[in-house]
Design a protein around this motif. Structure first.
Motif, PDB file in Angstrom:
ATOM      1  N   ALA A 151       0.822  -1.211   0.000  1.00  0.00           N
ATOM      2  CA  ALA A 151       0.000   0.000   0.000  1.00  0.00           C
ATOM      3  C   ALA A 151       0.858   1.264   0.000  1.00  0.00           C
ATOM      4  O   ALA A 151       0.381   2.329  -0.398  1.00  0.00           O
ATOM      5  CB  ALA A 151      -0.923  -0.014   1.216  1.00  0.00           C
ATOM      6  N   GLN A 274      -7.157   7.002   0.982  1.00  0.00           N
ATOM      7  CA  GLN A 274      -5.717   6.996   1.246  1.00  0.00           C
ATOM      8  C   GLN A 274      -5.454   7.316   2.710  1.00  0.00           C
ATOM      9  O   GLN A 274      -4.674   6.643   3.382  1.00  0.00           O
ATOM     10  CB  GLN A 274      -5.020   8.055   0.385  1.00  0.00           C
ATOM     11  N   VAL A 277      -6.608   4.499   5.173  1.00  0.00           N
ATOM     12  CA  VAL A 277      -5.727   3.326   5.107  1.00  0.00           C
ATOM     13  C   VAL A 277      -4.420   3.635   5.825  1.00  0.00           C
ATOM     14  O   VAL A 277      -3.910   2.831   6.619  1.00  0.00           O
ATOM     15  CB  VAL A 277      -5.471   2.920   3.639  1.00  0.00           C
TER      16      VAL A 277
END
Ligand code: HEM
Lengths: 311, 301
Positions: A151, A274, A277
């Protein structure tokens, strides 16, 4: 100080890679740090002098007008590769002549090795087994590490620092990665190798590994401290504590991230997904040392107890 | 080409050989001289030209072609960033990892000649390898230490890629390929641990695979596992080991993963990884530094 014990651990052939890491990681960190400092000085200079920024070649390496931007792969790159291969071959050959790969007794399911250690590169996960149940330490954490690593490029919204070493332009990213890589992974490997003796007991550095030694410790669960006895009560209490931790830690991180100029700019570039996370991974990472600390300081085993799983 | 006018012998009648034979021998001698002469310039021979196809001199064109026309070298671009060849930037760790992978494949194939993946035989094979096979000990040591070293170099490679921000646009995907490479490198090493069938490997793999029992939903001892009907005889732990304990099936499975499946997967991922390094514009740097004051506003879709 039991030098004999220390030497036995340090000189075990399978521990040589870990001894090597003790030198390699600091060396390469230093190498990166030095270049980052040089680049940061250049960046500061160019930020202060926009006129210079227009004409400067913007690297810390020597540069003369008229020099080509590129060089031929053959021979300039390939001779380096050849040299690297040669040096690695020499090191590997000497290492293989001087040190023998260990071979223990024939495997025997009835005779447990004590301590039974995973290969050294997984010792971080094995260390987590002390503080977390196997489904977390052995399955969820590895999955989160893999997903989290993947990620990184998609949650790092900072466009600066691509293709050169820098600290100032990427403080957060570098601090986070070093925390994960060095503190949560490399240091755990060291603890697992040097400090974990028979029975997976923590021995001080250089103490004799006495197989009969069992430290006295009575672990409790967090709900017990608050005299919560019913199963439903424990489950709800744990969910509240974990949920509260996520909220409070998320809030603190949010304050920190949105406080200063540059971080705020990056924050504004991030989408909600974004950002969430990133928050999730940061909060989870920070939870590990916290859980370790409350175990070591207060002997707390579980925070959240349910009929199906415990955290 | 061809024979020169044979030197007329002054006393032809003195030779043992008849003149016709002597003349033929002279022709052969001249040919041999020509061949020896040609050896001084090997790059002009048909053999050399057929192999390398291009001239190897210092001209721009030849230097580029020598990379582009070679199947092994053409992983490289013809030219690279002049500062990228400095060791201090990449630390050479990706390349060294790849080289160690090759060393491991080579020594691994040799080891396979001496190894049977069956209980009892496997351990004896290792003993035999270390005591009787010429250079057997060296072979085993080299395979073992190269494996350890590769784990370290892959970590350091990842560390350097992170510190240089090389995962940023447009290299995000290659970073993900890299993460998979890391995972399979570790798995490759881990599956190899069991193969000597000694106490060390047995218990390391027992400890390691025991975790699989605890997989949520898929493990017999994992959260919600029993609730969905998973038992020790049908969970992931059983699938990994081919049984409920580390035994002969586990040895065979480890062997096949270690010697065939994972190397194949790793090779495919490596091909993608290298391909993407090229397609993403080569090595990320050392790039000119960017300034905060010049940061462009983000493009939203
Ligand atoms: C078997 C393991 C691996 C091998 C053999 C390998 C090999 C390489 C090589 C030869 C390069 C060229 C530049 C260099 O040498 O630094 C490279 C670049 C790269 N690697 Fe890997 N790699 C591996 C694992 C990884 C891992 C674990 C990551 C990250 C998680 C990664 C991410 C990247 C990225 C993003 C680049 C481009 C870097 C740039 O442009 O500066 N690789 N890799």
């Amino acid at each position: 100080m039991d030098w004999h014990q220390l030497w036995a651990i340090l000189s075990a052939p399978d521990n040589i890679p870990i001894v090597a890491i003790a030198f390699l990681v600091p060396f390469y960190s230093w190498l990166a740090f030095r270049q980052a400092r040089a680049n940061d000085r250049l960046i500061a200079q160019l930020e202060a002098d926009p006129q210079l920024a227009k004409t400067h070649h913007r690297k810390t390496y020597p540069w003369k007008p008229g020099w080509l931007k590129e060089v031929h792969t053959w021979p300039y790159l390939m001779r380096m590769e050849f040299l690297a291969a040669l040096i690695v071959t020499v090191i590997l050959t000497i290492w293989s002549i001087t040190l023998n790969a260990p071979l223990e007794e024939l495997s025997n399911p009835n005779l447990t090795m004590n301590p039974a250690k995973a290969p050294w590169y997984f010792l971080g996960l094995q260390e987590m087994l002390v503080y977390f149940d196997p489904w977390l330490a052995g399955v969820v954490f590895p999955t989160l590490i893999i997903v989290g690593l993947m990620a990184i490029p998609y949650i790092d919204a900072n466009p600066l620092g691509s293709g050169y070493y820098t600290l100032k332009q990427r403080k957060w990213a570098i601090a986070t990665f070093c925390f994960g890589f060095i503190v949560l992974w490399i240091v755990m490997v060291f603890i697992g190798t040097f400090l974990r003796g028979p029975g997976w007991v923590l021995f001080r550095f250089g103490r004799t590994w006495d197989p009969t030694y069992q430290p006295y410790a009575v672990n409790r669960d967090l709900p017990d401290i608050f005299h919560i006895t019913s199963m439903t009560g424990k489950a709800i209490f744990g969910a509240l504590v974990v949920g509260l931790y996520f909220l409070v830690m998320g809030y603190l991180l949010h304050r920190l991230i949105t406080r200063k100029g540059f971080n705020r700019k990056i924050y504004e570039r991030m989408s909600l997904i974004q950002y969430l996370v990133m928050q999730f991974f940061l909060i989870t990472m920070i939870a590990l040392p916290i859980k370790i600390a409350i175990r070591l300081l207060f002997n707390i085993k579980y925070v959240w107890i349910t009929p199906w799983f415990n955290v | 080409m061809g024979a020169q006018t044979p030197v007329t012998p002054e006393k032809p009648e003195q030779g043992i050989l008849p003149p016709r034979v002597r003349e033929e021998l002279n022709v052969l001698r001249e040919k041999a001289k020509e061949d020896l002469e040609a050896l001084k310039k090997p790059e002009k021979t048909q053999l050399f030209k057929s192999m390398f196809r291009v001239k190897h001199d210092e001209s721009e064109r030849s230097r580029a072609l020598s990379v582009l026309t070679n199947v092994f070298f053409h992983l490289h671009p013809a030219k690279v960033n002049r500062d990228a060849v400095r060791y201090s930037y990449t630390w050479g760790m990706g390349g060294i990892s790849f080289y160690l992978f090759i060393v491991l494949t080579f020594t691994g194939i040799l080891l396979m000649f001496y190894y049977h993946p069956t209980k009892g035989q496997a351990y004896r094979d290792i003993i035999y390898l270390m005591s009787d096979v010429p250079f057997g000990k060296l072979l085993r040591n080299m395979h073992r230490w190269a494996a350890h070293l590769m784990v370290i170099t892959v970590w350091l490679h990842m560390f350097r890629v992170f510190l240089t921000g090389s995962y940023k646009k447009p290299r995000e995907f290659n970073w993900c390929v890299g993460v998979l490479l890391l995972v399979f490198t570790l798995l490759l090493s881990f599956t190899g641990y069991l193969l000597p069938d000694d106490q060390l490997g047995f218990w390391a793999v027992t400890v390691g695979t025991n975790m699989a029992r605890a997989t949520p939903l898929l493990g017999a001892e994992g959260p919600l596992g029993p609730q969905v009907g998973v038992t020790p005889y049908n969970d992931v732990h059983f699938a990994l080991l081919g049984g409920s304990i580390v035994d002969s099936n586990a040895l065979l499975r480890a062997y096949i993963w270690h010697c065939i499946a994972i190397p194949v997967i790793l090779s495919i991922l490596l091909a993608v990884h290298f391909w993407r390094v090229r397609k993403d514009g080569g090595i990320s740097g050392p790039a000119p530094v960017q300034l905060e004051s010049e940061m462009k506003p983000e493009r939203k879709f």
